[in-house]
Write an enzyme that holds these catalytic residues in place. Sequence first.
Site, PDB file in Angstrom:
ATOM      1  N   ASN A  47      -9.958  -2.205  -3.730  1.00  0.00           N
ATOM      2  CA  ASN A  47      -8.665  -1.636  -4.133  1.00  0.00           C
ATOM      3  C   ASN A  47      -8.329  -2.016  -5.573  1.00  0.00           C
ATOM      4  OD1 ASN A  47      -8.147  -0.469  -1.666  1.00  0.00           O
ATOM      5  ND2 ASN A  47      -6.644  -1.990  -1.002  1.00  0.00           N
TER       6      ASN A  47
ATOM      7  N   ARG B 122     -10.871  15.915   0.625  1.00  0.00           N
ATOM      8  CA  ARG B 122     -11.930  14.915   0.778  1.00  0.00           C
ATOM      9  C   ARG B 122     -12.610  15.170   2.109  1.00  0.00           C
ATOM     10  NH1 ARG B 122     -10.772  11.075  -3.154  1.00  0.00           N
ATOM     11  NH2 ARG B 122      -8.571  10.613  -3.500  1.00  0.00           N
TER      12      ARG B 122
ATOM     13  N   ARG C  59      -9.937  12.548  -6.795  1.00  0.00           N
ATOM     14  CA  ARG C  59     -10.474  11.415  -7.552  1.00  0.00           C
ATOM     15  C   ARG C  59     -11.540  10.653  -6.770  1.00  0.00           C
ATOM     16  NH1 ARG C  59      -5.920   8.802  -9.862  1.00  0.00           N
ATOM     17  NH2 ARG C  59      -6.370   9.862 -11.819  1.00  0.00           N
TER      18      ARG C  59
ATOM     19  N   HIS D 121      -3.626  19.533  -2.529  1.00  0.00           N
ATOM     20  CA  HIS D 121      -3.700  18.384  -1.634  1.00  0.00           C
ATOM     21  C   HIS D 121      -3.289  18.755  -0.212  1.00  0.00           C
ATOM     22  CE1 HIS D 121      -2.453  14.139  -0.416  1.00  0.00           C
ATOM     23  NE2 HIS D 121      -3.668  13.956  -0.892  1.00  0.00           N
TER      24      HIS D 121
ATOM     25  N   TYR E 232      -7.789   5.939   9.667  1.00  0.00           N
ATOM     26  CA  TYR E 232      -6.523   6.384   9.085  1.00  0.00           C
ATOM     27  C   TYR E 232      -5.633   6.951  10.180  1.00  0.00           C
ATOM     28  CZ  TYR E 232      -8.351   6.287   4.244  1.00  0.00           C
ATOM     29  OH  TYR E 232      -8.865   5.903   3.037  1.00  0.00           O
TER      30      TYR E 232
ATOM     31  N   ARG F 291       3.923   2.263   3.382  1.00  0.00           N
ATOM     32  CA  ARG F 291       2.754   1.396   3.439  1.00  0.00           C
ATOM     33  C   ARG F 291       2.500   0.675   2.122  1.00  0.00           C
ATOM     34  NH1 ARG F 291      -2.423   4.482   3.313  1.00  0.00           N
ATOM     35  NH2 ARG F 291      -2.479   3.868   1.134  1.00  0.00           N
TER      36      ARG F 291
ATOM     37  N   HIS G  33      -1.267   6.334   7.247  1.00  0.00           N
ATOM     38  CA  HIS G  33      -1.481   7.411   6.279  1.00  0.00           C
ATOM     39  C   HIS G  33      -0.611   8.635   6.538  1.00  0.00           C
ATOM     40  CE1 HIS G  33      -4.025  10.497   4.089  1.00  0.00           C
ATOM     41  NE2 HIS G  33      -3.995   9.513   3.198  1.00  0.00           N
TER      42      HIS G  33
END
Length: 733
Positions: free
Chosen positions: A76, A399, A429, A459, A492, A588, A616
């Site tokens: 991270n 993704r 990304r 997205h 997730y 979160r 998530h």
Amino acid sequence: MSRARIRPVAAASEADFLNAPCPAPTDPQGDMSGPDRFFNRELSWLGFNWRVLEEAENPAVPLLERLRFLSISATNLDEFYTVRVAGLRELALSGNTTPAADGLTPAEQLRLIDADARSLMKRQQDVLTVLRAEMEEAGISILSAQDVTEADKPFLTETFLEQVFPVLTPLAIDPAHPFPFIPNEGFALALQLQRRRDGRLLRALLPVPHQIDRFLALPSESGHRYLPLEELLLLNIGSLFPGYALSGHCAFRVLRDSDLEVEEEAEDLVREFEVALKRRRRGEVVRLKLSAGAPEGLRRVIMEELPVQTDEVIEVDGLVGIGALSELVTDDRPELLWPPFTPRVPERVQDHEGDMFAAIRQKDMLLHHPYETFDMVVRFIRQAANDPDVVAIKQTLYRTSRNSPIVDALCEAAEEGKSVTALVELKARFDEAANIRQSRTLERAGAHVVYGFINYKTHAKISTVVRREGNRLVTYTHCGTGNYHPITAKIYTDLSFFTCDAALGRDATKVFNYVGGYAQPEGLENLRISPDGMKSFLLDRIGAEAEAARAGRPSGVWAKMNALIETDVIDALYEASQAGVPIDLVIRGICGLRPGVKGLSETIRVKSIIGRFLEHSRIVCFGNGHALPSEHARVFFSSADWMGRNLNRRVETLVEAMNPTVKAQITEQIMAANLADTAQSWVMGSDGQFRRAKLTGNERPFSAHRFFMETPSLSGRGSAGADDVPDLTHSAD
């Protein structure tokens, strides 16, 4: 129907997060009408990563899972530096002094980040020291070159010659051999060597190949023994540099600016991104991690050649690159991992013998991943690909996994002659290269691939299947809060909503038309999108709750997301709080709002949940003239966090839950359990700091994750048990 609800009482205590009054408001520190009303985004993110690291110190977490948390905290932090810190650094170097929402300039933020990050990295090494001792007791050893025994050497020599030596490229450093390029996340050994026959000095670099596992498992009659790859290299310096003796060395790791810049008028977007990805590898160095005690000559050469300044160097007294420790989290020691968990197949789908379309036709269905298996999403697309009555499939891909079953199904559908449209986001990304590969695979199969907007990332998480049923076409729609990624879907927490409601089908089709053909969507019925209207809609709904409170009517806002930093939304929440609206937020990660400030945010509570699964899902509930939870509430789920980029510069969706069972599932199960959780919760103070939730009296810790693992989702229940769901009031760890 008896539903599994979370009641606002856990064990013997009546003071939990749902029913307890807000903590006493703090007096404001600074001018709460100015920038002080916001907490800094970057420092808030670092606070989140501190919480991740603290799970590595949590004795309630199994040992190897604690090692995993340590590894996650390191990876991270690496991403944070290559993206966020790199951007701030560029602004500061250009002389930009524009303050962030909290009033800090780029240079001021960098100083605060550097101090906090250095403390965090030191704590990571301290935690690793503790974990290594506990691992030793459990029979798991991380060795150094000095720990290698004579009995180990034949195996290590054979492994080095057969599996490592062919990949290595030793590089001398002298006028004839310039300092080589070290890519982003590149790891290398710098060596100081002395020729035995005449004492001549040689400096060299030995890049540590990333294609080989960082930790080598040694044979052992009991337990597990691992040797870091760099230690194996040091043991074999004589084979790499014959005639030389090692007189000094250090390990170093490089992080580079990883942001992408794409020309707006690129004629071939895919080719432009392929070029940009190559530029990313050559971005400027933003951080150099160097093992402590490095010979001064080697240190100076590395710093000059990269080049880096002194304040960009981190000396590591311990293991460089601890993100790689995730390799040691294996299934060989199940007693040191979380207990096994198998996601549920919804009973309604089982009732229909696996037929997703039949299950959806019966009633709308909301699945809560990973508790309900993501395989249902894959099955939805696979079934569509194989169904001769399906005529068209449209799918967003932000993704997904490398060998994606969803991409395979879309390719199969296209090859079968179905109309397949895949909206692939190239700007996801760190997944750009994978998405380029997927897009080329889809195009070869005959799918129509759309890349969306240059200025906006897409997205949104939507797929539609158009099926011929009798003399009409029926649109089946899936909307989610997470990515179409079967691997991350195992850890997730996300929502997947399936419906054949015609209105939502029309809305989803308009979104695809918008992204694929710039056709501005008009007359959306059950869906809001950004950047066109979602933000203003949210502000209107928050304002309506404030109006209700001012009029003396019940009100409330519940929201759950990954990040909250959009200043207009925060100010709207402050205004609602001042009107008396009770506001409970589950954030979160990043939170720029200050809760519990007298006269500003007295009725706002913020918590963060860090545990076995990564929170998530994005949810927001508005009281709509009633106290929450209520069947009259307006309930939404979304692909968007409340950040400027999501609400202003991305294509995102906000879907309203209209089905009563789905609404109850979100408010009475998902949100209520998150708000009631005390086992993995951290509560935010007005100073921006999160502190572990405290238990009172004889209260037992309630775990939302455990509750979800044990309790089926309401809308997925079938005839086998629709009327006898247990009424769980608490769950103790």
